[in-house]
Design an enzyme around this catalytic site. Structure first.
Site, PDB file in Angstrom:
ATOM      1  N   ASP A  93      55.217   6.142  35.964  1.00  0.00           N
ATOM      2  CA  ASP A  93      55.150   7.055  34.824  1.00  0.00           C
ATOM      3  C   ASP A  93      56.560   7.329  34.328  1.00  0.00           C
ATOM      4  O   ASP A  93      57.542   6.934  34.950  1.00  0.00           O
ATOM      5  CB  ASP A  93      54.394   8.340  35.176  1.00  0.00           C
ATOM      6  N   ASP A 271      44.617   7.175  37.131  1.00  0.00           N
ATOM      7  CA  ASP A 271      45.371   7.569  38.317  1.00  0.00           C
ATOM      8  C   ASP A 271      45.138   9.039  38.557  1.00  0.00           C
ATOM      9  O   ASP A 271      44.875   9.804  37.616  1.00  0.00           O
ATOM     10  CB  ASP A 271      46.877   7.321  38.128  1.00  0.00           C
ATOM     11  N   CYS A 309      28.633   5.191  52.899  1.00  0.00           N
ATOM     12  CA  CYS A 309      29.976   4.630  52.774  1.00  0.00           C
ATOM     13  C   CYS A 309      30.215   3.555  53.825  1.00  0.00           C
ATOM     14  O   CYS A 309      29.868   3.730  55.005  1.00  0.00           O
ATOM     15  CB  CYS A 309      31.017   5.741  52.917  1.00  0.00           C
ATOM     16  N   CYS A 311      33.290   2.391  54.614  1.00  0.00           N
ATOM     17  CA  CYS A 311      34.704   2.398  54.991  1.00  0.00           C
ATOM     18  C   CYS A 311      34.858   2.459  56.514  1.00  0.00           C
ATOM     19  O   CYS A 311      33.941   2.886  57.227  1.00  0.00           O
ATOM     20  CB  CYS A 311      35.444   3.556  54.318  1.00  0.00           C
ATOM     21  N   CYS A 314      34.108   6.013  58.134  1.00  0.00           N
ATOM     22  CA  CYS A 314      32.698   6.356  58.296  1.00  0.00           C
ATOM     23  C   CYS A 314      32.025   5.496  59.365  1.00  0.00           C
ATOM     24  O   CYS A 314      31.054   5.921  59.989  1.00  0.00           O
ATOM     25  CB  CYS A 314      31.967   6.214  56.959  1.00  0.00           C
ATOM     26  N   HIS A 340      39.350   7.540  53.806  1.00  0.00           N
ATOM     27  CA  HIS A 340      37.970   7.577  53.304  1.00  0.00           C
ATOM     28  C   HIS A 340      37.935   7.842  51.807  1.00  0.00           C
ATOM     29  O   HIS A 340      37.204   7.168  51.061  1.00  0.00           O
ATOM     30  CB  HIS A 340      37.156   8.652  54.025  1.00  0.00           C
TER      31      HIS A 340
END
Length: 378
Positions: A93, A271, A309, A311, A314, A340
């Site tokens: 940015d 973002d 989930c 991931c 999890c 997560h």
């Protein structure tokens, strides 16, 4: 060598688009979510683990990096990618938002903004030329033009004056970028549309940016307290004022349901610090809505954060264990919760891309909102 920058739209569904951005350091699948790496790190995450969540690109922060460790130092150490060991695209940015929100004793002139560092009180000047120079020293892949942000609650004449100055600064940013030699030959620059919530000001800003010419265009000045309804009202017209064949980036957004609604309105890039910041403070995102893992009801809950989930967190750890870690202030708690949350955000983006490609975005978005809004309030 890969293209400097090529944006391809593979499918559309209403105003929504899915496709790719090809750059020398890799392909970015859109709609894309960029984890925020403010100070050359996505907090509580190793770079390879950020990539494992599905992230194609991250964001670095010009204001924070110019103050610490310093852009010139990062350049001497090989640039931001080598410094932090992230080998894929980075968007930086311009620093304008942080100057307005974090710095003390700011003075705005046509030249730029002078401000007092929030770290040590040192005085600095940030102009369009200096912002671009810092981003070049960092070796950013996508550079943002320097702009002036004012609250959406400011009087219209203040908003219009800031928008017009931002357009003048956009022209100076483009000129400074083009003078960047080898960096300009491999990097890109995005302009930032301003104009608060006003349709005609937004159009005036878009037309000025298009006349200058940019590789992509951001919708700036939103997600600063105006609320979702007002933000969506602006997004009903703002993206359509920007070129259809260029990426559209909504800066600083946002909550999962914000992202879904913005994708429906034609946004390609996002973002936000929310998944990482929330992870460090005990909030986890699930398809049934956010949960506060510190809540006593999770103390003996042996289920995963989100049963849907996939991931690694999890798959291995219970809510009870995460509840313990977070309540005890253990570093591992912040790490696992952040991991997560970033997986959740990237899975949401993958689902949005698939829904657009299949022509089923409305069905997906309605089902997501219904489940997400039905969560018990913490």
């Amino acid at each position: 060598m890969a293209a400097r920058f090529a944006f391809t739209i593979a499918a559309t569904d209403g105003k929504a688009r899915t496709g790719t951005i090809e750059m020398a350091r890799g392909t970015i699948r859109t709609p894309a979510f960029m984890p925020v790496g403010t100070a050359a790190t996505v907090k509580a995450m190793k770079p390879r683990d950020v990539r494992a969540t599905g992230a194609d690109i991250i964001l670095g922060n010009t204001y924070h990096l110019m103050l610490r460790p310093g852009a010139e130092r990062v350049a001497r150490l090989g640039g931001l990618h080598d410094f932090m060991r992230w080998d894929r695209p980075i968007l930086t940015d311009s620093g304008g938002y942080q100057v307005m929100s974090l710095a003390d004793l700011t003075t705005r002139t046509e030249d730029g903004v002078t401000f007092k560092s929030h770290l040590d009180g040192s005085r600095h000047m940030l102009s369009p030329e200096r912002s671009i120079e810092i981003q070049r020293l960092l070796d950013s892949d996508i550079i943002m033009a320097f702009d002036e942000l004012v609250p959406t609650t400011a009087p219209r004449e203040v908003q219009h004056a800031a928008m017009m100055r931002s357009m003048r600064w956009a022209g100076r940013s483009r000129t400074a970028f083009d003078a960047g030699g080898n960096h300009a030959a491999r990097a890109t620059i995005f302009g930032i549309q301003q104009g608060a919530l006003d349709q005609m000001m937004r159009l005036e800003s878009a037309q000025a940016l298009i006349e200058i010419g940019f590789d992509g265009y951001a919708v700036g000045g939103l997600a600063v307290g105006e609320g979702q309804e007002a933000m969506f009202g602006c997004l009903d017209f703002a993206p359509g004022q920007l070129p259809v064949d260029k990426p559209r980036y909504l800066m600083g957004v946002g909550k999962p349901d914000d992202i879904v609604g913005a994708v429906e309105r034609g946004i390609d890039m996002f973002d936000c610090v929310l998944p990482t910041r929330s992870g460090r403070t005990g909030q986890a995102f699930t398809r049934a809505g956010p949960i506060n893992i510190r809540n006593a009801r999770f103390a003996e809950d042996q289920g995963p954060i989100d049963p849907e989930c996939a991931c690694p967190v999890c798959a291995q750890f219970s809510r009870a264990y995460l509840h313990h870690l977070v309540r005890a202030g253990e570093i591992l708690g912040a790490m696992l919760m952040t991991e997560h949350n970033l997986f959740f955000y990237q899975a949401l983006m993958a689902d949005l891309r698939a829904a657009i490609a299949a022509g089923g975005l409305k069905h997906f978005a309605d089902a997501f909102r219904s489940a997400y809004a039905g969560a018990p309030k913490e």
